[in-house]
Design an enzyme around this catalytic site. Structure first.
Site, PDB file in Angstrom:
ATOM      1  N   LYS A 103     -18.356  15.251  32.216  1.00 60.81           N
ATOM      2  CA  LYS A 103     -19.601  14.499  32.368  1.00 60.81           C
ATOM      3  C   LYS A 103     -20.297  14.868  33.677  1.00 60.81           C
ATOM      4  O   LYS A 103     -19.641  15.055  34.699  1.00 60.81           O
ATOM      5  CB  LYS A 103     -19.301  12.997  32.385  1.00 60.81           C
TER       6      LYS A 103
ATOM      7  N   CYS B  60     -38.395  -8.883  66.934  1.00 59.78           N
ATOM      8  CA  CYS B  60     -39.032  -9.399  68.151  1.00 59.78           C
ATOM      9  C   CYS B  60     -39.484 -10.856  68.012  1.00 59.78           C
ATOM     10  O   CYS B  60     -39.961 -11.451  68.972  1.00 59.78           O
ATOM     11  CB  CYS B  60     -40.207  -8.511  68.556  1.00 59.78           C
TER      12      CYS B  60
ATOM     13  N   CYS C 271     -40.827 -11.751  62.691  1.00 57.30           N
ATOM     14  CA  CYS C 271     -40.159 -10.445  62.771  1.00 57.30           C
ATOM     15  C   CYS C 271     -38.694 -10.645  63.167  1.00 57.30           C
ATOM     16  O   CYS C 271     -38.413 -11.297  64.179  1.00 57.30           O
ATOM     17  CB  CYS C 271     -40.866  -9.561  63.789  1.00 57.30           C
TER      18      CYS C 271
ATOM     19  N   GLU D  12     -19.428  24.278  25.687  1.00 56.49           N
ATOM     20  CA  GLU D  12     -20.642  23.879  24.981  1.00 56.49           C
ATOM     21  C   GLU D  12     -21.411  22.841  25.786  1.00 56.49           C
ATOM     22  O   GLU D  12     -20.806  22.069  26.526  1.00 56.49           O
ATOM     23  CB  GLU D  12     -20.265  23.235  23.626  1.00 56.49           C
TER      24      GLU D  12
ATOM     25  N   CYS E 117     -43.138  -4.177  69.754  1.00 56.23           N
ATOM     26  CA  CYS E 117     -41.895  -4.548  69.050  1.00 56.23           C
ATOM     27  C   CYS E 117     -40.895  -3.399  69.232  1.00 56.23           C
ATOM     28  O   CYS E 117     -41.190  -2.246  68.884  1.00 56.23           O
ATOM     29  CB  CYS E 117     -42.181  -4.782  67.571  1.00 56.23           C
TER      30      CYS E 117
ATOM     31  N   LYS F  45     -22.938  19.291  26.240  1.00 53.54           N
ATOM     32  CA  LYS F  45     -22.657  18.007  25.592  1.00 53.54           C
ATOM     33  C   LYS F  45     -23.984  17.293  25.375  1.00 53.54           C
ATOM     34  O   LYS F  45     -24.599  16.802  26.330  1.00 53.54           O
ATOM     35  CB  LYS F  45     -21.718  17.156  26.433  1.00 53.54           C
TER      36      LYS F  45
ATOM     37  N   ASP G 216     -26.742  14.631  24.488  1.00 53.85           N
ATOM     38  CA  ASP G 216     -26.806  13.181  24.592  1.00 53.85           C
ATOM     39  C   ASP G 216     -27.590  12.657  23.391  1.00 53.85           C
ATOM     40  O   ASP G 216     -28.766  12.322  23.478  1.00 53.85           O
ATOM     41  CB  ASP G 216     -27.493  12.795  25.906  1.00 53.85           C
TER      42      ASP G 216
ATOM     43  N   TYR H 257     -21.322  21.311  15.681  1.00 53.28           N
ATOM     44  CA  TYR H 257     -20.318  21.879  16.581  1.00 53.28           C
ATOM     45  C   TYR H 257     -18.886  21.729  16.110  1.00 53.28           C
ATOM     46  O   TYR H 257     -17.969  22.113  16.830  1.00 53.28           O
ATOM     47  CB  TYR H 257     -20.445  21.261  17.974  1.00 53.28           C
TER      48      TYR H 257
ATOM     49  N   CYS I 239     -45.257  -6.611  61.166  1.00 50.77           N
ATOM     50  CA  CYS I 239     -45.115  -7.209  62.486  1.00 50.77           C
ATOM     51  C   CYS I 239     -46.235  -6.574  63.313  1.00 50.77           C
ATOM     52  O   CYS I 239     -46.316  -5.348  63.406  1.00 50.77           O
ATOM     53  CB  CYS I 239     -43.752  -6.837  63.071  1.00 50.77           C
TER      54      CYS I 239
END
Ligand code: IVH
Length: 700
Positions: A336, A433, A430, A131, A453, A133, A135, A246, A448
């Site tokens: 689950k 660099c 930075c 079945e 760099c 499940k 929620d 159920y 930067c």
């Protein structure tokens, strides 16, 4: 773990779980994610199994007067929730409402089946019912002589909250059981089911709430719980609550002595209770696993939320033989789905420098499992996000995997050790660099601005060779870093014409691997034009825009020479994209790189601009098309010169809506964009469909 420490931890976990039970079951305001909770519960179950005498087991309580769940120790592993809220009267269940043990993997599902066969002493297959499940919120409905008398929440499994008036407002719950074609109606019966709110109804409910100035609900489960716990049932009556039933609790007299669960489900339907249509019989555990996989894939299609599947032994007789351990029956298990959220802590925040110099703060977290994958890093995007979420190193956070890939931090939870302190700050220089960092006006990002760099150059080359770009095999992140560090490469054009011995001279690189990489570079010298454009790494020019440009202009020169106005004439190109393209092709260093690439023999495959009946038209697809797959629809549109986008905007020309369309259809309505059903779509594309087996068709 030492016994002393283990016993202390057991106490701690019990307190903690009791606390979270109250937050979840009573207050509808959880502080941790479901998987965080499951983790605590598992730890406790394991520790109790190791360090305590086994908890007294009992045989299935078919007797009305036995409430074994409330007895025994106070451990939350012995209960299924918290005591009911005071504001509702309490109502004892006639037979206990058990909970389900969880399986989180296919191995655990197999172990469940093995255990059953061992207990039964059989080698043969056990038949099950599988079945979805749901929620939602589990409820118990009591019928006396077929009339709905009372209904309650699960509460602690023995005693629930009396929510009869509210349940009476749910139209799907029969006030009088039907007797036509079903087994005789018992004098007294408990029916168990799950109250929920469907996803569409949930969206509409939240839309209304926002329009009325109320806070939207976080998810359908919370909306259902909040609606059921209304003291004023007139409010509940306005909520779109639904139910699937159920199971049966107490029954007297047992009308048929149902031989199987399947028969009970037929009876429930016959008596007028909604029973989920996705419930199936399974001949063996293999079929149960196949069902679990199928539901994992189809989960999003369902009009309500499910968080797994349930496997139940079909035979009533076998169920009775198996009995229960105090918290859950041995004959059923909840499988689950991998959690999409989890709780963890931020251990550090590092700064990444991207291709365009943008600094991205990235949280390094204690590794945690999210949706089946271990996650230890998540982007924090920029300073604004950090400030908004008030993030510090050391905070406890909820992470989630949105869709299926990128993990993100949803929020911090619990009191932060540093909540009084300023959130984490992106540095002024930075980290790669050492250059100054700037934040351009109107931009969320810090950058930067040093074009040399090393981090930017590395990211540029990574982008150039990536799958969406030149797709060069074997050139991974580490090798690129080595090439840059050793100075043999400074930009993408340097990759071509590298002598094999230079490459082979790098650490951990032999002549053979070096040869393979050079062969791969050689092989990819004539990429499709759109891939080449993408590989250049022009800002705002991703795969989609690159495709449009290639299709529209046909040749690299045409794109390089296009003025802003010409670019703006292309539907998907706005001022930002047009600006970055023209800027890119004005920059002498970029022109030099392209020239050198050409000299090295890199020449994109060019064509002529495509024009067709859908030339320049932009489409968005939503829902399931019955006749053919989404990809074939996309191919047809593109072959006729049109484009497919993922979201509906003012620039969209048509929305093609299949079965169960999503919110895109709504958006189309709001923006007044024409919607095509499948037939109309086939008409304008001039295609016809020959259906194959089932609803899968093939395009002619
Ligand atoms: S059977 C003893 N079937 O999940 C078995 N429960 O985590 C009783 N649930 O308490 C439950 N869908 O509220 C069963 N198809 C389903 C279900 C289902 C959702 C809920 C129910 C239960 C909880 C256990």
């Amino acid at each position: 773990m030492e016994e002393q420490a283990a016993l202390k931890r057991i106490e701690e976990l019990r307190d903690l779980i009791n606390h979270h039970n109250r937050r979840y079951y009573q207050l509808d305001d959880p502080e941790i994610s479901d998987s965080g909770y499951d983790g605590l519960m598992r730890e406790l179950i394991e520790l109790e199994a190791q360090f305590q005498p086994p908890i007294a087991q009992f045989q299935p309580p078919v007797d009305v007067n036995i409430y074994p769940i409330a007895s025994d120790t106070a451990s939350p592993t012995q209960t299924v929730g918290a005591a009911p809220l005071e504001k509702f009267n309490t109502l004892p269940h006639l037979s206990p409402m058990l909970s389900l043990a969880n399986a989180f993997s296919e191995e655990e599902i197999l172990a469940f089946d093995e255990r059953i066969r061992r207990l039964l002493g059989t080698q043969g297959d056990v038949s099950y019912v599988v079945e979805p499940k749901l929620d939602g919120i589990g409820v118990n409905l009591v019928y006396e002589k077929g009339i709905f008398r009372s209904g309650s929440t699960r509460g602690d499994g023995a005693v629930g909250e009396d929510i009869t008036q509210n349940l009476k407002t749910i139209r799907a719950i029969p006030l009088k059981m039907s007797s036509a074609g079903a087994p005789p109606i018992p004098d007294l019966i408990e029916i168990r089911g799950e109250v929920y709110i469907g996803t569409d109804a949930f969206r509409e409910l939240n839309r209304q709430r926002v329009a009325d100035g109320d806070n939207p609900f976080a998810n359908p489960r919370n909306a259902a719980a909040g609606s059921l716990r209304q003291l004023d049932s007139r409010v509940t009556a306005k909520r779109p609550l639904a139910i699937f039933c159920y199971a049966m609790g107490f029954v007297d007299p047992d009308p048929s002595g149902f031989q199987t669960h399947w028969e009970l489900l037929q009876a429930l339907a016959g008596w007028g209770f909604p029973v989920n249509t996705h419930i199936r019989r399974a001949e063996n555990i293999g079929e149960c696993i196949a069902y679990y996989r199928e539901m994992t894939d189809r989960r999003e299609e369902l009009p309500y939320e499910i968080d797994g599947t349930v496997i139940k032994v079909d035979s009533t007789n076998i169920r009775d033989r198996l009995g229960a351990v105090s918290r859950s029956p041995r004959w059923a298990i909840a499988c689950k789905f991998a959690a999409t959220q989890a709780t963890t802590t931020i251990e550090d925040i590092i700064i990444q420098v991207g291709r365009t110099g943008v600094l991205t703060p990235v949280a390094q977290m204690k590794p945690v499992r999210v949706a089946g994958v271990m996650v230890s890093r998540a982007t924090l995007h920029n300073q604004d996000e950090i400030d908004k979420k008030n993030i510090h190193i050391g905070d406890t956070v909820i992470v989630q995997r949105a869709g299926d890939v990128i993990p993100e931090i949803v929020k911090t939870v619990g009191p932060s050790a540093k909540s009084g302190e300023r959130p984490f700050r992106i540095p002024d220089t930075c980290p790669v660099c050492g250059s100054r960092i700037v934040r351009l006006e109107g931009e969320a990002a810090h950058r930067c601005i040093n074009l040399d760099c090393p981090a930017q150059i590395r990211e540029n080359i990574k982008h150039f060779v990536s799958r969406g770009g030149m797709d060069i095999e074997g050139l991974g992140e580490k090798l690129i870093a080595q090439m840059l560090d050793s100075g043999i490469v400074r930009d993408p054009a340097d990759l071509y014409g590298l002598p094999v011995e230079t490459l082979a001279g790098l650490e951990r690189m032999g002549t053979k691997s070096a040869g393979n990489i050079l062969a791969s570079l050689e092989r990819t010298k004539t990429p499709p034009l759109d891939k080449f454009i993408f590989a250049l790494g022009i800002r705002h020019t991703g795969e989609h825009v690159s495709k449009i440009l290639a299709r529209r202009f046909g040749t690299l020169d045409a794109i390089m020479n296009a003025g802003e106005e010409e670019l703006l004439a292309v539907k998907e190109v706005g001022p930002e994209i047009a600006g970055s393209i023209t800027t890119f092709f004005r920059e002498p260093s970029n022109l030099r790189t392209i020239e050198r690439l050409r000299e090295a023999g890199v020449n994109p495959v060019e064509g002529s601009a495509v024009s067709g009946s859908l030339s320049g038209k932009s489409f968005v697809l939503t829902g399931t098309l019955e006749g053919f797959s989404r990809n074939s629809a996309k191919e047809i549109i593109e072959s006729l010169g049109g484009m497919v986008s993922s979201s509906v905007t003012k620039k969209t020309d048509y929305v093609v809506a299949g079965v169960s369309p999503g919110s895109k259809l709504e958006k189309a309505g709001q923006l007044g964009i024409p919607v095509l059903d499948e037939e109309a779509f086939l008409e304008i594309t001039g295609h016809s469909v020959e259906p194959e087996k089932g609803n899968q068709g093939r395009l002619l």
